[in-house]
Enzyme design. Structure first.
Site, short mmCIF file in Angstrom:
data_model
loop_
_atom_site.label_atom_id
_atom_site.label_comp_id
_atom_site.label_asym_id
_atom_site.label_seq_id
_atom_site.Cartn_x
_atom_site.Cartn_y
_atom_site.Cartn_z
N GLU A 91 0.81 -1.21 0.00
CA GLU A 91 0.00 0.00 0.00
C GLU A 91 0.84 1.26 0.00
O GLU A 91 1.91 1.29 0.61
CB GLU A 91 -0.84 0.04 1.28
N CYS A 104 3.15 8.39 1.32
CA CYS A 104 3.56 7.42 2.34
C CYS A 104 3.81 6.10 1.62
O CYS A 104 2.91 5.58 0.97
CB CYS A 104 2.45 7.29 3.38
N CYS A 111 5.59 -7.62 7.29
CA CYS A 111 6.43 -7.08 8.36
C CYS A 111 6.70 -8.18 9.38
O CYS A 111 5.88 -9.05 9.58
CB CYS A 111 5.70 -5.92 9.04
N CYS A 115 3.50 -6.00 15.77
CA CYS A 115 2.86 -5.14 16.77
C CYS A 115 1.40 -5.55 16.90
O CYS A 115 0.73 -5.84 15.91
CB CYS A 115 2.97 -3.68 16.35
N CYS A 118 -1.47 -3.68 14.85
CA CYS A 118 -1.20 -3.31 13.45
C CYS A 118 -1.60 -4.42 12.50
O CYS A 118 -1.33 -5.60 12.75
CB CYS A 118 0.29 -3.00 13.31
N CYS A 332 -3.65 1.14 8.63
CA CYS A 332 -2.48 0.77 7.87
C CYS A 332 -2.55 -0.72 7.56
O CYS A 332 -2.79 -1.52 8.44
CB CYS A 332 -1.23 1.01 8.71
N1 SAH Z 1 7.55 -0.12 11.08
C1 SAH Z 1 7.57 1.29 11.14
C2 SAH Z 1 6.79 1.99 10.05
C3 SAH Z 1 5.46 1.42 9.61
S1 SAH Z 1 4.08 1.60 10.65
C4 SAH Z 1 7.12 1.77 12.50
O1 SAH Z 1 6.79 0.94 13.33
O2 SAH Z 1 7.19 2.96 12.76
C5 SAH Z 1 3.65 3.30 10.62
C6 SAH Z 1 2.98 3.78 11.87
O3 SAH Z 1 1.61 3.35 11.95
C7 SAH Z 1 3.65 3.27 13.13
O4 SAH Z 1 3.71 4.28 14.10
C8 SAH Z 1 2.68 2.20 13.56
O5 SAH Z 1 2.86 1.86 14.91
C9 SAH Z 1 1.36 2.85 13.24
N2 SAH Z 1 0.19 1.96 13.22
C10 SAH Z 1 0.14 0.66 12.90
N3 SAH Z 1 -1.12 0.19 13.02
C11 SAH Z 1 -1.87 1.21 13.46
C12 SAH Z 1 -3.24 1.35 13.80
N4 SAH Z 1 -4.08 0.32 13.72
N5 SAH Z 1 -3.67 2.57 14.19
C13 SAH Z 1 -2.81 3.61 14.27
N6 SAH Z 1 -1.53 3.54 13.97
C14 SAH Z 1 -1.04 2.34 13.58
#
Ligand code: SAH
Length: 341
Positions: A91, A104, A111, A115, A118, A332
């Site tokens: 994406e 972006c 990944c 997390c 996510c 995301c």
């Molecule tokens: N791996 C990197 C970049 C990709 S994620 C990182 O962790 O920073 C980009 C951002 O979106 C990160 O801050 C991530 O924690 C956040 N993110 C992921 N899922 C999300 C969600 N469901 N709601 C809000 N932010 C989210």
């Protein structure tokens, strides 16, 4: 096997062309065509026919295909799902801000960081993106919108520091005068906090903006949200962040997704403020995007505002992220996930 010519830096392209028996100065011409987003060597009209034939035999031009596109009727945000040659999808998002057009981009197909909140990690890592696959997200979007991209944030699917070499190659390519000529200060890399790479990056690219996904004020909470915290706990991470700002003189952005009942209380805001005190930083509060089938909820606007007020009262600079494209929704990685289901 044919060479991925679009992943080459200008210097590497010079060496490659020399290996084909060509003059080095052709590298600038080829590089500039590639950065314009041509899809065929025959579009490189200032090259002799013989060179175009040689290139066709020995190299290919990586180009992504648009599988899906959602456009916001409210603010012009465009969300792309790109298909890769591997059969995977990634994406990218195009956003219009006052300070320019921002894209972006994703750095990996999937990944490994896993997390809890996510959608990107749900399917694990399929593969790293090549520099060309990162670059063509930008070029395809420029082609599709007819607009120039002014800023790039590497905040899509993937952990950019888990694909360090290709990330650096991508930065070299977009920075090149013969290419997009993009200033490194217009680029932001977002990491979940891989400390060794953060330190390396401060040495390699001190001009690039760094965003760190924090999402918690302490290890107890961060451990449950982000497995990476067990390898690189908060004390070490924040020390590395302080060193980063001292070395680069640049402000770090901390991303903090507010999750109902988990990290959104005043007590959390106070604890966070204490830990960030005195640091050259900015906290970006993000109301959590709810992932379908996930167990976390977002917060109401007033909860985010209260959190913000506590941070500000303690002298920590913070903002609540403006939600662009809210009508095309989805967290995301959700567009990508929807393709798989
Ligand atoms: N791996 C990197 C970049 C990709 S994620 C990182 O962790 O920073 C980009 C951002 O979106 C990160 O801050 C991530 O924690 C956040 N993110 C992921 N899922 C999300 C969600 N469901 N709601 C809000 N932010 C989210």
């Amino acid at each position: 096997m044919k060479t991925d010519i679009k992943s080459m830096t200008l210097k590497e392209l010079g060496i490659f062309l020399e290996s084909l028996g060509e003059k080095k100065y052709r590298a600038g011409q080829v590089f500039s065509w590639l950065s314009k987003g041509v899809e065929e060597f025959d579009q490189m009209t200032n090259l002799p026919f013989s060179l175009r034939e040689k290139l066709k035999e020995s190299a290919f031009i990586e180009t992504l295909t648009i599988e899906k596109l959602q456009t916001s009727q409210k603010d012009g945000t465009r969300k792309y799902l790109f298909g890769l040659k591997s059969g995977n999808a990634i994406e990218s998002v195009f956003m219009k801000y006052r300070h320019g057009n921002t894209v972006c981009i994703s750095s990996q197909a999937g990944c490994r960081m896993n997390c809890a909140f996510c959608a990107s990690g749900a399917l694990g890592l399929a593969h790293d993106l090549s520099a060309a696959e990162m670059l063509d997200q930008v070029l395809s979007i420029q082609r599709d919108t007819g607009e120039k991209v002014n800023n790039i944030v590497i905040m899509g699917t993937g952990e950019p520091f888990d694909n360090y070499d290709n990330l650096c190659r991508f930065l070299e390519i977009i920075h090149e005068k013969e290419g997009l000529n993009m200033g490194l200060r217009s680029v932001t890399v977002s990491t979940c906090g891989l400390i060794p790479q953060m330190e390396q990056f401060a040495r390699d690219y001190p001009q690039v903006n760094l965003a760190v996904s924090l999402h918690a004020p302490n290890d107890a909470i961060r451990d449950t949200l982000m497995p990476v915290n067990r390898s690189y706990p908060m004390n070490e991470l924040l020390t590395a962040c302080r060193r980063h700002t001292e070395k680069t003189g640049r402000r770090i952005t901390f991303e903090y997704a507010l999750i109902q009942g988990i990290n959104d209380g005043e007590v959390h805001a106070k604890e966070l403020a204490k830990r960030l005190s005195g640091m050259l930083c900015h906290v970006n509060l993000i109301p959590l995007n709810v992932v379908e089938g996930g167990s976390f909820s977002g917060v109401e606007r007033k909860v985010a505002e209260r959190f913000l007020a506590v941070l500000e009262s303690k002298g920590i600079q913070a903002t609540i992220r403006r939600e662009l494209g809210s009508d095309i929704g989805g967290a995301c990685g959700q567009l990508r996930l929807s393709l798989k289901s």
